[in-house]
Design a protein around this motif. Structure first.
Motif, PDB file in Angstrom:
ATOM      1  N   THR A 191      -6.796  -2.423   1.905  1.00 44.15           N
ATOM      2  CA  THR A 191      -6.509  -2.496   0.480  1.00 44.15           C
ATOM      3  C   THR A 191      -7.523  -1.673  -0.311  1.00 44.15           C
ATOM      4  O   THR A 191      -7.154  -0.953  -1.241  1.00 44.15           O
ATOM      5  CB  THR A 191      -6.512  -3.964   0.004  1.00 44.15           C
ATOM      6  OG1 THR A 191      -5.601  -4.713   0.816  1.00 44.15           O
ATOM      7  CG2 THR A 191      -6.103  -4.079  -1.433  1.00 44.15           C
ATOM      8  N   TYR A 227       1.040   4.123  -2.770  1.00 40.81           N
ATOM      9  CA  TYR A 227       0.802   5.516  -2.401  1.00 40.81           C
ATOM     10  C   TYR A 227       1.896   6.435  -2.960  1.00 40.81           C
ATOM     11  O   TYR A 227       1.629   7.534  -3.426  1.00 40.81           O
ATOM     12  CB  TYR A 227       0.720   5.644  -0.873  1.00 40.81           C
ATOM     13  CG  TYR A 227       0.518   7.052  -0.396  1.00 40.81           C
ATOM     14  CD1 TYR A 227      -0.747   7.631  -0.429  1.00 40.81           C
ATOM     15  CD2 TYR A 227       1.577   7.802   0.101  1.00 40.81           C
ATOM     16  CE1 TYR A 227      -0.947   8.933   0.007  1.00 40.81           C
ATOM     17  CE2 TYR A 227       1.398   9.098   0.540  1.00 40.81           C
ATOM     18  CZ  TYR A 227       0.137   9.668   0.486  1.00 40.81           C
ATOM     19  OH  TYR A 227      -0.060  10.956   0.911  1.00 40.81           O
ATOM     20  N   SER A 282      -6.810   2.012  -0.030  1.00 38.37           N
ATOM     21  CA  SER A 282      -5.668   2.452  -0.834  1.00 38.37           C
ATOM     22  C   SER A 282      -6.083   2.874  -2.244  1.00 38.37           C
ATOM     23  O   SER A 282      -5.330   3.542  -2.939  1.00 38.37           O
ATOM     24  CB  SER A 282      -4.612   1.341  -0.925  1.00 38.37           C
ATOM     25  OG  SER A 282      -5.026   0.334  -1.843  1.00 38.37           O
ATOM     26  N   ILE A 312       0.843  -1.203   0.000  1.00 40.48           N
ATOM     27  CA  ILE A 312       0.000   0.000   0.000  1.00 40.48           C
ATOM     28  C   ILE A 312       0.877   1.251   0.000  1.00 40.48           C
ATOM     29  O   ILE A 312       0.603   2.205  -0.741  1.00 40.48           O
ATOM     30  CB  ILE A 312      -0.973  -0.011   1.201  1.00 40.48           C
ATOM     31  CG1 ILE A 312      -2.051  -1.071   0.969  1.00 40.48           C
ATOM     32  CG2 ILE A 312      -1.601   1.366   1.416  1.00 40.48           C
ATOM     33  CD1 ILE A 312      -2.956  -1.323   2.163  1.00 40.48           C
TER      34      ILE A 312
END
Length: 157
Positions: free
Chosen positions: A105, A33, A108, A29
């Motif tokens: 998840t 990002y 994200s 994640i």
């Protein structure tokens, strides 16, 4: 056969698998990002709502397993819990963590990462099957008479 083999494992395979799954998910994640891995974005609000619902569901499952069903007490006394949340979900604590990881998840907002919960589920399923098969094979002598008695009672009419 010693008493340890004859007893349900208190923690099972959970700590050895759940923590690496959480760390791997958090790492992926973070990489997503910071745009270090490809991202396929969707509607962020919808993904966030789904993620929050899944995390909340995970927390509820964990609380029901630990506080309501008293799973630790039952495992220590070598009792298989089949009531409460365990009547609905066999591996409630693993499901709780899997829901939470899946929720993170979704939050994200990278659709590519939605393969992670599937991979985690496969890993946990295989590990739990192996642990249960070992315990059941060792304890089948004790389990089988009670099953036979149950069927005898059913067909006695």
């Amino acid at each position: 056969m010693n008493d340890k083999d004859n007893h349900l494992p208190l923690f099972g395979v959970g700590p050895f698998l759940i923590f690496p799954i959480i760390i791997a998910t958090a790492t992926v994640i973070l990489l997503s990002y910071y745009n270090m891995i490809p991202a396929f974005k969707s509607n962020g609000l919808i993904m966030a709502v789904i993620g929050i619902v899944l995390i909340t569901l995970g927390i509820i499952f964990w609380l029901l397993a630990v506080l309501n069903s008293r799973i630790d007490k039952n495992i220590k006394s070598n009792k298989l819990v089949t009531t409460g949340i365990y009547a609905l979900v066999r591996h409630t604590i693993y499901a709780a963590f899997l829901y939470a990881v899946t929720g993170l998840t979704f939050i994200s907002n990278n659709l590519y990462l939605l393969i992670l919960p599937v991979i985690c589920w496969l890993i946990l399923t295989i590990a739990m099957m192996k642990t249960e098969e070992k315990w059941l094979s060792i304890n089948s002598v004790r389990v089988m008479p009670s099953i036979q008695e149950m069927y005898q009672d059913l067909f006695r009419s």
